[in-house]
Scaffold this motif. Structure first.
Motif, PDB file in Angstrom:
ATOM      1  N   SER A 266       0.823  -1.209   0.000  1.00 51.84           N
ATOM      2  CA  SER A 266       0.000   0.000   0.000  1.00 51.84           C
ATOM      3  C   SER A 266       0.860   1.263   0.000  1.00 51.84           C
ATOM      4  O   SER A 266       0.703   2.147  -0.849  1.00 51.84           O
ATOM      5  CB  SER A 266      -0.933  -0.002   1.221  1.00 51.84           C
ATOM      6  N   SER A 394       2.916  -5.439  -4.905  1.00 51.75           N
ATOM      7  CA  SER A 394       2.955  -4.096  -5.487  1.00 51.75           C
ATOM      8  C   SER A 394       2.686  -4.146  -6.986  1.00 51.75           C
ATOM      9  O   SER A 394       1.977  -3.288  -7.535  1.00 51.75           O
ATOM     10  CB  SER A 394       4.311  -3.446  -5.216  1.00 51.75           C
ATOM     11  N   LEU A 397      -1.009  -4.617  -7.532  1.00 55.33           N
ATOM     12  CA  LEU A 397      -1.785  -3.418  -7.231  1.00 55.33           C
ATOM     13  C   LEU A 397      -1.542  -2.320  -8.265  1.00 55.33           C
ATOM     14  O   LEU A 397      -2.492  -1.630  -8.663  1.00 55.33           O
ATOM     15  CB  LEU A 397      -1.438  -2.918  -5.829  1.00 55.33           C
ATOM     16  N   GLN A 428      -7.102  -2.941  -2.900  1.00 53.74           N
ATOM     17  CA  GLN A 428      -6.162  -3.290  -1.846  1.00 53.74           C
ATOM     18  C   GLN A 428      -6.738  -4.282  -0.830  1.00 53.74           C
ATOM     19  O   GLN A 428      -5.988  -5.076  -0.248  1.00 53.74           O
ATOM     20  CB  GLN A 428      -5.727  -2.029  -1.087  1.00 53.74           C
ATOM     21  N   TRP A 432      -4.915  -7.372   1.221  1.00 54.51           N
ATOM     22  CA  TRP A 432      -4.774  -7.409   2.677  1.00 54.51           C
ATOM     23  C   TRP A 432      -5.367  -8.682   3.258  1.00 54.51           C
ATOM     24  O   TRP A 432      -4.792  -9.291   4.160  1.00 54.51           O
ATOM     25  CB  TRP A 432      -5.454  -6.192   3.302  1.00 54.51           C
TER      26      TRP A 432
END
Length: 502
Positions: A266, A394, A397, A428, A432
């Motif tokens: 994030s 990453s 995302l 996200q 998570w």
């Protein structure tokens, strides 16, 4: 004093026999030398400081696209999805190279890898400064990612050999935290230089900064305090497979990987690419205000890193609790920002970047797991495995946000609106959820492994063996109490100062 364990010879033909930590002469020599000769503090700080300059330069190169993304979209005439490919190419190479680089570091040492990585990043920034073709620009980011992949774990390897075990968590955390000074240089100063001098001069200056760091590494860095290099004979493919398998077999290594996965993405994606467009195009901030928030995020990370290192050193058996707390705080703050009607107030955006600032230092806890669950000669491989986690997350995302922005953005407009950013950053929560489940899974697996090791008679310690979740103390040669290892039988023999608790 830890009692000696019985050594069981490897079966004939087993590749483990040639490189087992109980029989590796090179590794034994390094350990013995380190144990018998004091490491000059000034020399250690000099080597670490110069290596840190190389890592600062790497973070600068890595994050230079984050604050120039809007300008890059105009320069190369591309949309959000195409812009995402720049970061994806850079991060994909970084992630893919972590395990090979870990093996190369174990083979050639940190100095050579730091120098080679610096040269590659300089070449990438030179290319990025001069080209206007999208394909060549992507190739430039690939070079940056390849060089970046060689840097951080090379510095961690140096820390292992130049600093005592009890100082290791703090120095590792400081390494990751102070390295973010590169992100500060890649925010307001780079934006100002870009808008004042133009694209090409700004990135030529970036390349010159990287070249200076390479020269410093060549002059000042040595791999170990007692030997100039750690190079050995080229490993056989079977040995490489065994080395990786041995690192992967440790539940603590996998716990480190998922810790890195769930904590890093994030803040990393926000700083590397999408935070600046979100603040400027989605929240309506000026470029200077957005760059200032990114700088605040980096400065806050510098302050919180030593705090997390202190907590990990004081409470090593609560590291996973700290990780999950950071994840919950990040997800909760994002929920408030994304649910806020209209643009978020400035105080809420400040709160967001402060929470995101904790993500980077928290991800370094994963490397502490790699260090404490693996013997010295396998740390490069284990660290490479751990470092894959956050960058894979990453990459996912970065791509997902770019795709959602293009799909959810207003028709006929090249600039996404706030609603599109809300949908994009909501991705996200899937990452998570996956990461948190895996952290809990491998924390339990690590604790079960610790319980098995603690119950083995050959691993009893002179003072006491406590229940899993407590620190085992034993009397070191110097007479000072040092934490003992439960997580790795070989590491107990070779690295008595480490703590392998989850």
């Amino acid at each position: 004093m830890v009692q000696a364990t019985n050594v069981v010879p490897a079966p004939p033909g087993d590749p483990a026999a040639a490189h087992d930590e109980r029989h590796d002469p090179a590794d034994t020599a390094v350990t013995a030398a380190t144990a018998t000769a004091a490491i000059p503090r000034r020399s250690a700080l000099l080597v670490w400081g110069v290596a840190m300059s190389a890592y600062v330069a790497a973070v600068f190169h890595r994050s230079s696209l984050g604050v120039t993304g809007v300008d890059a979209a105009h320069r190369f005439d591309i949309n959000a999805s195409a812009l995402a490919t720049f970061s994806v190419a850079q991060l994909a190479v970084y992630a893919a190279m972590q395990v090979p680089v870990g093996m190369l570091i174990d083979r050639f040492g940190s100095r050579r890898l730091l120098a080679a990585g610096g040269v590659l990043m300089v070449a990438g920034q030179l290319c990025f400064a001069l080209v206007t073709d999208v394909r060549l620009a992507v190739a430039a980011r690939v070079l940056v990612g390849l060089g970046d992949a060689m840097t951080f774990i090379s510095v961690l390897r140096l820390v292992t050999f130049w600093f005592p075990g009890r100082a290791n968590p703090l120095v590792v955390q400081l390494t990751g935290t102070l390295g973010q000074l590169g992100a500060i240089l890649g925010a307001v100063p780079l934006v100002a230089l870009l808008h004042h001098t133009g694209w090409t001069p700004a990135f030529l200056v970036a390349a010159a900064f990287g070249a200076t760091a390479v020269l410093l590494v060549l002059v000042a860095v040595r791999d170990t305090p007692h030997r100039a290099a750690l190079a050995g004979p080229p490993p056989r493919l079977a040995d490489v497979r065994w080395q990786l398998a041995a690192a992967w077999a440790q539940p603590g290594t996998r716990l480190g990987l998922w810790t890195h996965f769930v904590t890093q993405f994030s803040g990393s994606v926000f700083a590397l690419l999408w935070g600046y467009p979100f603040l400027v195009q989605g929240q309506g901030l000026t470029p200077t205000a957005a760059a200032s928030l990114l700088t605040l995020m980096t400065v806050a990370g510098l302050l919180v890193g030593p705090v997390l290192a202190h907590l990990c050193a004081r409470h090593p058996f609560r590291r996973s609790v700290l990780v999950l707390t950071v994840v919950a705080a990040t997800a909760g703050t994002w929920a408030v920002v994304l649910a806020w009607p209209g643009p978020a107030p400035r105080w809420l955006l400040v709160a967001l970047v402060l929470v995101l600032a904790v993500n980077g230092p928290a991800s370094i806890i994963g490397f502490d797991y790699a260090r404490t669950f693996n013997p010295a000669h396998r740390i490069g491989s284990a660290t490479g495995i751990v470092n894959v986690g956050g960058f894979v997350a990453s990459i996912v995302l970065v791509l997902a946000v770019g795709l959602v922005l293009d799909l959810a953005g207003p028709a006929g407009r090249g600039t996404p609106d706030l609603a599109a950013f809300r949908w994009a950053f909501a991705v996200q929560y899937a990452l998570w959820a996956l990461g948190a489940v895996q952290v809990l899974r491998y924390r339990n697996a690590a604790r079960r492994a610790l319980a098995v090791d603690a119950s083995a008679p050959s691993l009893a310690v002179g003072s006491a063996v406590l229940a899993v979740g407590e620190v085992v103390e034993h009397q070191g040669e110097s007479g000072a109490d040092q934490p003992g290892v439960l997580g790795d039988r070989d590491a107990r023999q070779r690295r008595p100062e480490a703590v392998g608790l989850a």
